[in-house]
Scaffold this motif. Structure first.
Motif, PDB file in Angstrom:
ATOM      1  N   TYR A  43      29.578  44.548  -5.296  1.00 31.29           N
ATOM      2  CA  TYR A  43      28.122  44.361  -5.253  1.00 31.29           C
ATOM      3  C   TYR A  43      27.610  43.873  -6.613  1.00 31.29           C
ATOM      4  CZ  TYR A  43      23.188  45.325  -4.308  1.00 31.29           C
ATOM      5  OH  TYR A  43      21.832  45.195  -4.142  1.00 31.29           O
ATOM      6  N   ASN A  46      27.895  40.327  -7.070  1.00 30.97           N
ATOM      7  CA  ASN A  46      27.192  39.569  -6.034  1.00 30.97           C
ATOM      8  C   ASN A  46      28.087  39.138  -4.885  1.00 30.97           C
ATOM      9  OD1 ASN A  46      24.707  39.763  -7.373  1.00 30.97           O
ATOM     10  ND2 ASN A  46      25.071  37.895  -8.541  1.00 30.97           N
ATOM     11  N   PHE A  48      28.595  40.223  -1.829  1.00 34.62           N
ATOM     12  CA  PHE A  48      27.996  41.187  -0.901  1.00 34.62           C
ATOM     13  C   PHE A  48      28.820  41.393   0.369  1.00 34.62           C
ATOM     14  CE2 PHE A  48      24.305  39.283  -3.224  1.00 34.62           C
ATOM     15  CZ  PHE A  48      24.095  40.381  -4.053  1.00 34.62           C
ATOM     16  N   ASN A  71      23.562  51.770   0.065  1.00 33.09           N
ATOM     17  CA  ASN A  71      24.213  50.598  -0.518  1.00 33.09           C
ATOM     18  C   ASN A  71      24.517  49.536   0.534  1.00 33.09           C
ATOM     19  OD1 ASN A  71      24.071  52.008  -2.866  1.00 33.09           O
ATOM     20  ND2 ASN A  71      26.271  52.155  -3.237  1.00 33.09           N
ATOM     21  N   ASN A  74      21.326  47.751   1.075  1.00 28.79           N
ATOM     22  CA  ASN A  74      21.057  46.824  -0.029  1.00 28.79           C
ATOM     23  C   ASN A  74      21.878  45.540   0.100  1.00 28.79           C
ATOM     24  OD1 ASN A  74      19.245  48.541  -1.236  1.00 28.79           O
ATOM     25  ND2 ASN A  74      20.746  49.471  -2.615  1.00 28.79           N
ATOM     26  N   ALA A  75      23.172  45.695   0.417  1.00 33.66           N
ATOM     27  CA  ALA A  75      24.052  44.526   0.523  1.00 33.66           C
ATOM     28  C   ALA A  75      23.610  43.623   1.674  1.00 33.66           C
ATOM     29  CB  ALA A  75      25.499  44.982   0.715  1.00 33.66           C
ATOM     30  N   LYS A  78      20.412  41.756   0.749  1.00 38.95           N
ATOM     31  CA  LYS A  78      20.687  40.607  -0.129  1.00 38.95           C
ATOM     32  C   LYS A  78      21.120  39.385   0.669  1.00 38.95           C
ATOM     33  CE  LYS A  78      20.032  42.366  -4.307  1.00 38.95           C
ATOM     34  NZ  LYS A  78      19.052  41.794  -5.253  1.00 38.95           N
ATOM     35  N   SER A  85      20.164  45.805   7.636  1.00 35.31           N
ATOM     36  CA  SER A  85      19.540  46.432   6.460  1.00 35.31           C
ATOM     37  C   SER A  85      18.591  47.547   6.896  1.00 35.31           C
ATOM     38  CB  SER A  85      18.810  45.389   5.609  1.00 35.31           C
ATOM     39  OG  SER A  85      17.812  44.724   6.354  1.00 35.31           O
TER      40      SER A  85
END
Length: 261
Positions: A43, A46, A48, A71, A74-75, A78, A85
């Motif tokens: 992560y 970047n 992801f 987490n 979050n990934a 992104k 999400s």
């Protein structure tokens, strides 16, 4: 000489097999902590997709926590994946109901959804009650009950054996307050358990789906819904589930298009 060569050959094969077995065992012995740290590392770079894979490996290993789901949320956020999400933030919030950071990120994810559904208004008392109920999880309320009963028992013993009038008054007051709070905490424990048993929520994962008034494709459409919308599941019938929206509308959705929280 021939026997020695044969013996050496067999030893080499055995050692090779043992070495290979150790490598395979090491590869499969990676625990949830290692997967979690690997996910955090990816992560930070970047990467992801790789982070998501590692976090999912944590869950597949049988371990789950608010941090893992957070987490994952979050990934996926992104990568602009709305439903995953929202789903993972909601899962994290179930484990940590009052976490401000999870709530904040969930709000960001919900802002990406298309459906604008206005929840039914709640009266002030019910709103306060739900806020109090959400302070702890079921286990949290159960733990609070045990602690308060212990405090009541200790205070009562100290009250019984203490001879000072002032001290007895203090211990009696503490015992009285403790038993009252313990009973309240016990009530909230059962209420939280009842809510969990009777309230099954899900997130729509289909990009677009129709809410039907009957559990079949030919029935009348009530409204078009999109990914990331949260629904409450009321009933299941074959490949369909009866759901309720936050605004009170009810209808049927194919169960393959939603994911239970």
């Amino acid at each position: 000489m021939k026997m020695q060569r044969l013996k050496y050959k067999y030893q080499t094969i055995v050692l090779g097999c043992l070495f290979g077995f150790m490598l395979v065992q090491n590869a499969f012995s990676q625990g949830p902590e290692q997967f979690f740290e690997a996910g955090n590392s990816e992560y930070a770079k970047n990467n992801f997709e790789a982070a998501i894979m590692n976090y999912e490996n944590v869950l597949e290993s049988g371990y789950s926590s608010a941090a893992v789901y957070y987490n994952l949320g979050n990934a996926n956020y992104k990568l602009n994946r709305i439903a995953p999400s929202v789903y993972n933030y909601e899962k994290a919030l179930l484990l940590k109901p009052n976490d401000a950071e999870i709530k904040n990120n969930l709000q960001f994810a919900q802002n990406m959804t298309i459906d604008a559904i206005t929840p039914l208004p709640q009266n002030t008392f019910k709103k306060w009650y739900n806020q109090i109920l959400g302070i702890f999880t079921i286990d949290g309320w159960a733990t609070a009950t045990i602690v308060l009963v212990f405090l009541f028992t200790l205070s009562f013993i100290l009250y019984f054996f203490n001879k000072g009038v002032g001290s007895k008054r203090i211990f009696f007051t503490v015992a009285l307050v403790s038993i009252f709070l313990a009973l309240l905490s016990l009530t909230l424990t059962f209420q939280a358990k009842s809510n969990e048993a009777n309230r099954e929520y899900a997130i729509i994962f289909s990009v677009e789906t129709e809410l039907k008034n009957e559990p079949n494709n030919s029935s009348e459409q009530i409204v078009v819904l999109h990914e990331g919308t949260k629904v409450r599941v009321l009933e299941e019938q074959d490949d369909w589930r009866l759901v309720r929206l936050a605004d009170g509308k009810e209808g049927w959705l194919p169960k393959v298009e939603i994911k239970i929280l």
